[in-house]
Scaffold this active site. Structure first.
Site, PDB file in Angstrom:
ATOM      1  N   TYR A 241       0.832  -1.204   0.000  1.00 29.57           N
ATOM      2  CA  TYR A 241       0.000   0.000   0.000  1.00 29.57           C
ATOM      3  C   TYR A 241       0.867   1.255   0.000  1.00 29.57           C
ATOM      4  O   TYR A 241       2.040   1.237   0.378  1.00 29.57           O
ATOM      5  CB  TYR A 241      -0.931   0.027   1.216  1.00 29.57           C
ATOM      6  CG  TYR A 241      -0.224   0.199   2.553  1.00 29.57           C
ATOM      7  CD1 TYR A 241      -0.001   1.458   3.102  1.00 29.57           C
ATOM      8  CD2 TYR A 241       0.213  -0.908   3.282  1.00 29.57           C
ATOM      9  CE1 TYR A 241       0.644   1.626   4.319  1.00 29.57           C
ATOM     10  CE2 TYR A 241       0.849  -0.761   4.500  1.00 29.57           C
ATOM     11  CZ  TYR A 241       1.060   0.516   5.018  1.00 29.57           C
ATOM     12  OH  TYR A 241       1.712   0.653   6.230  1.00 29.57           O
ATOM     13  N   CYS A 242       0.258   2.358  -0.450  1.00 26.50           N
ATOM     14  CA  CYS A 242       0.840   3.692  -0.303  1.00 26.50           C
ATOM     15  C   CYS A 242      -0.210   4.531   0.411  1.00 26.50           C
ATOM     16  O   CYS A 242      -0.991   3.981   1.186  1.00 26.50           O
ATOM     17  CB  CYS A 242       1.262   4.282  -1.655  1.00 26.50           C
ATOM     18  SG  CYS A 242      -0.060   4.469  -2.879  1.00 26.50           S
ATOM     19  N   TRP A 243      -0.246   5.825   0.204  1.00 29.04           N
ATOM     20  CA  TRP A 243      -1.187   6.649   0.953  1.00 29.04           C
ATOM     21  C   TRP A 243      -2.638   6.389   0.551  1.00 29.04           C
ATOM     22  O   TRP A 243      -3.489   6.126   1.392  1.00 29.04           O
ATOM     23  CB  TRP A 243      -0.846   8.131   0.763  1.00 29.04           C
ATOM     24  CG  TRP A 243      -1.902   9.105   1.221  1.00 29.04           C
ATOM     25  CD1 TRP A 243      -2.429  10.131   0.506  1.00 29.04           C
ATOM     26  CD2 TRP A 243      -2.541   9.159   2.501  1.00 29.04           C
ATOM     27  NE1 TRP A 243      -3.368  10.807   1.239  1.00 29.04           N
ATOM     28  CE2 TRP A 243      -3.466  10.231   2.479  1.00 29.04           C
ATOM     29  CE3 TRP A 243      -2.461   8.388   3.660  1.00 29.04           C
ATOM     30  CZ2 TRP A 243      -4.272  10.562   3.568  1.00 29.04           C
ATOM     31  CZ3 TRP A 243      -3.258   8.715   4.762  1.00 29.04           C
ATOM     32  CH2 TRP A 243      -4.153   9.794   4.700  1.00 29.04           C
TER      33      TRP A 243
END
Length: 349
Positions: free
Chosen positions: A91-93
């Site tokens: 995941y990222c933001w």
């Protein structure tokens, strides 16, 4: 094709979790247990953001590739280290470009990434909404030095559901509470850690927690969960001050006089000039027992003020002879069982 999953699946599927955000973002808060493999450093991320705003998206993307390309071999090596099966969550933001490009590269190297849709933001929504869940809380309270945390650990050892808020916060609750503890997490990551514990709790069974103010050190307890703590029954352990002073002497009298002096000075206005001077003089003489007795004069008053804000019908005072946590756990369990049974009978009438 890259597999996409929701945050709810990510926290249950037991795969390694990779956070590709910058180190600074990761430090502020992340999914507990996640490994940080940042695509950009904090500085690179800031530069890319500036280029995106002042020039164009295309130039920002090009600069991003220039930053990432030299790191690809290292990224592949790290993925091999954390995922023997080749499968992992990522995941990222917001589940945007960073996690998508990372997943595409990982897939091209034979890995099976599971991309979290909505990214860390979706996980945070899950975290914050979870504190509205109703828990059957039992609150263990008592003056400073009562050994409440040891009792919680003993309860957990005996199979009871326990939330150790001070353990999650890396702080023991007073101005001396940081002594001997790692650095505190951010409030955001404290919430993540608390969620990670609560999600494994059986809501149909009691959950023990220690009585706290709305903050533990520099981190804040989530408002919805703190409200439940305040509404729950408090079992207040009354232990003679002398015994508690002896307990604190063993706990804090470890030779870190500088930290003790700092703590005394922080509460000097509440102690008053005379008691502050007496405490500092006792510390100079390494009379840790006297230091504890003096500081307890403040903390006992402080704790009573907090307890007075509770519904008096939900506070039970239990006398104990000393800080023997094994014996006190036995007594506490007996009293709690009796009081909870009597409250149930009263409700049914």
């Amino acid at each position: 094709m890259i597999k996409e999953i929701k945050a709810e699946v990510c926290i249950k599927n037991k795969l390694p979790v990779v956070d590709v955000r910058s180190p600074g973002e990761f430090r502020s808060g992340h999914i507990p247990g996640a490994v940080n493999i940042p695509i950009f450093t904090d500085e690179e991320r800031a530069v890319i953001g500036t280029v995106y705003k002042r020039e164009s998206k295309e130039k920002a993307v090009k600069l991003g590739y220039e930053y990432v390309t030299p790191k690809l071999k290292n990224i592949e090596r790290k993925l091999k280290e954390i995922s023997l099966s080749g499968k992992f969550n990522v995941y990222c933001w917001r589940g945007g470009m960073r996690s998508h490009r990372f997943s595409e590269y990982a897939e091209s190297k034979g890995f099976e990434p599971h991309l979290v849709t909505g990214g860390y933001k979706s996980f945070r929504h899950l975290v914050l909404s979870s504190f509205k869940q109703k828990f059957d809380l039992i609150i263990a309270g008592g003056f400073t030095g009562s050994g409440k945390t040891r009792i919680l650990h003993e309860l957990k050892k005996r199979g009871h559901q326990v939330i150790d808020l001070e353990g999650l916060a890396n702080h023991k609750g007073s101005v001396f509470g940081a002594m001997g503890c790692p650095a505190q997490p951010s409030t955001e990551h404290f919430e993540n850690k608390l969620f990670n514990e609560l999600k494994n709790m059986d809501v149909d069974k009691p959950v023990w927690a220690e009585d706290e103010s709305n903050n533990v050190g520099f981190v804040n307890i989530p408002a919805d969960f703190f409200r439940q703590m305040r509404e729950a029954v408090l079992y207040f352990m009354e232990i003679p001050r002398k015994k508690r002073a002896e307990y604190l002497t063993a706990e804090y009298g470890n030779g870190d006089d500088e930290a003790l002096e700092t703590g005394i000075k922080k509460i000097s206005k509440r102690l008053g000039g005379l008691q502050t001077r007496e405490a500092l003089e006792a510390l100079r003489k390494k009379d840790y027992l006297r230091v504890a007795e003096i500081t307890l004069s403040y903390y006992d008053k402080y704790y009573l003020r907090g307890s007075a804000k509770r519904d008096p019908e939900k506070v039970y005072f239990i006398p104990f002879e000393n800080t023997d946590y094994i014996k006190n756990t036995d007594i506490l369990l007996k009293v709690v069982k009796e009081k909870r049974q009597s409250r149930k009978v009263a409700i049914l009438r």
